[in-house]
Design a protein around this motif. Structure first.
Motif, short mmCIF file in Angstrom:
data_model
loop_
_atom_site.label_atom_id
_atom_site.label_comp_id
_atom_site.label_asym_id
_atom_site.label_seq_id
_atom_site.Cartn_x
_atom_site.Cartn_y
_atom_site.Cartn_z
N ALA A 1 -28.16 -6.95 114.71
CA ALA A 1 -28.56 -5.75 115.69
C ALA A 1 -27.91 -6.40 116.92
O ALA A 1 -27.55 -7.62 117.24
N GLY A 2 -27.52 -5.36 117.71
CA GLY A 2 -26.93 -5.81 118.84
C GLY A 2 -25.26 -5.17 118.63
O GLY A 2 -25.00 -4.44 117.91
N GLY B 1 -29.33 -11.50 116.51
CA GLY B 1 -29.77 -10.82 117.44
C GLY B 1 -30.78 -9.77 117.09
O GLY B 1 -30.59 -8.33 117.58
N LEU B 2 -31.89 -10.10 116.66
CA LEU B 2 -32.93 -9.03 116.27
C LEU B 2 -33.35 -8.44 117.59
O LEU B 2 -33.81 -7.08 117.40
N GLY C 1 -30.12 -21.76 101.68
CA GLY C 1 -29.78 -21.84 102.83
C GLY C 1 -30.27 -20.66 103.75
O GLY C 1 -30.23 -19.40 103.26
N ASP C 2 -30.56 -20.83 105.12
CA ASP C 2 -31.00 -19.71 105.92
C ASP C 2 -30.37 -20.00 107.49
O ASP C 2 -30.29 -20.89 107.85
N ILE C 3 -30.08 -18.86 108.04
CA ILE C 3 -29.86 -18.94 109.39
C ILE C 3 -30.62 -17.81 110.21
O ILE C 3 -30.58 -16.55 109.85
N GLY C 4 -31.02 -18.16 111.45
CA GLY C 4 -31.79 -17.15 112.13
C GLY C 4 -31.25 -17.47 113.71
O GLY C 4 -31.54 -18.44 114.03
N HIS D 1 -32.29 -19.86 119.41
CA HIS D 1 -32.71 -19.08 120.40
C HIS D 1 -31.99 -19.42 121.85
O HIS D 1 -32.37 -20.43 122.16
N GLY D 2 -31.42 -18.36 122.30
CA GLY D 2 -30.84 -18.56 123.71
C GLY D 2 -29.27 -18.25 123.66
O GLY D 2 -28.97 -17.08 122.79
N ASN D 3 -28.35 -18.71 124.33
CA ASN D 3 -27.20 -18.29 124.70
C ASN D 3 -26.22 -19.57 124.30
O ASN D 3 -26.55 -20.80 124.81
#
Length: 329
Positions: A115-116, A138-139, A160-163, A189-191
């Motif tokens: 998203a985004g 970018g949920l 494997g996983d990525i968030g 989480h962040g920039n």
């Protein structure tokens, strides 16, 4: 029977993507055989493109919550599945996102959510048994995030996983020739965070990397490990952490909280355990373990630093039962 299923799924494709075609978007599909199921929905997606190619066996392409969906301009989705127990999914919203899923053989699953705007995701699975992969970015409207999961020649896992949430984050999981149901997960989480996990030739290897804040960098490498676990958690800004493992029954946990902290962990041998905790600013911790411990006499390092501009170096070599405990504040 297979021809009938292919015609049915093609009809669903046309019905769902009719409005997108009217907006000059492009949907291309090619199905060959087996239990094909397909769904596509491009709602008001001008200039976007979805390309799907399925060859044989238990194909799906959509579902796992229905997916393959694009509501955007100038985006793409490309899913290629060849043979074995495929399933895919994809989901994009926003502008100029790009998602690509490629699967080759055996028991695959894959999933991508974005998203985004200007996000990029890629899943590449090649010849895995029980391979599973998942990416979410970018949920809550994040942009310019990049994520990739690459798996090849794995048996019995790993997954494997990525968030990721935020902007300008980069994450990757790479898994080659692993067995025994290990795992790798990168969560940011962040920039402007950068996280990577690399696993090769492991049996029951597991690694997680969590970063919260801005401009943090973390990396975990596991090569030829057996029954070994690694966990890295960073919170704050401009922290840097690296961890390398190669051996048997290795355990490592790194936690950093603050600004500009640096940790480095290196483990080889067997039955080595380390725990690194840093809070504050501009601290440095370096730990190396190369000994051969045992089930009843593991080598252990416990290092805690709380404050600013603190430095600690620990090196363990030799036999078993070595213990090092450091606390600085």
């Amino acid at each position: 029977m297979h021809a009938r299923k292919s015609l049915l799924s093609l009809a669903v494709l046309v019905a769902l993507s009719g409005s997108a075609l009217a907006d000059s978007s492009s949907v291309t599909t090619s199905q060959n055989g087996s239990h094909n199921v397909l769904n596509v929905d491009q709602g008001g997606a001008t200039g976007s493109s979805i390309n799907i190619s399925q060859m044989g066996n238990n194909n799906t392409a959509g579902t796992i919550g229905t997916a393959i969906k694009q509501t955007a301009t100038n985006s793409g989705i490309s899913i290629t599945q060849l043979q074995s127990g495929n399933i895919s999914a994809a989901d994009q919203a926003g502008n100029s996102n790009n998602a690509s899923i490629y699967q080759n053989g055996l028991n695959h699953k894959a999933e991508t959510h974005q998203a985004g705007d200007h996000n990029s995701a890629s899943i590449n699975q090649d010849g895995n048994l029980y391979g599973v992969a998942s990416i979410s970015q970018g949920l809550y409207g994040g942009s310019y995030n990049t994520a990739s999961i690459t798996q090849s020649g794995n048996i019995g896992g790993p997954w494997g996983d990525i968030g990721q949430t935020g902007n300008n984050n980069t994450a990757s999981v790479t898994q080659y020739s692993n067995s025994g149901g290990g795992y790798a997960g990168v969560y940011q989480h962040g920039n402007a965070n950068n996280g990577a996990i690399y696993q090769q030739g492991n049996t029951n290897g597991g690694a997680t990397l969590q970063q919260s804040g801005n401009n943090n960098t973390g990396g975990v490498q596991q090569v030829s490990v057996n029954n070994s676990k690694a966990k890295v958690n960073q919170q704050g800004d401009f922290n840097n952490s690296g961890l390398y493992q190669s051996g048997t029954n290795l355990q490592a946990t790194i936690n950093q909280n603050g600004y500009g902290n640096y940790t480095s962990g290196n483990q080889s041998g067997s039955y080595n355990e380390e725990t690194l905790l840093q809070t504050g600013n501009n601290n440095i911790a370096v730990v190396s373990q190369t000994g051969a411990g045992s089930l009843l006499a593991a080598n252990t390092v416990g290092l805690t630093q709380a404050g600013s501009n603190l430095t600690a170096n620990v090196s363990q070599t030799g036999g078993s039962g070595n213990v090092a405990t450091i606390y600085q504040h």
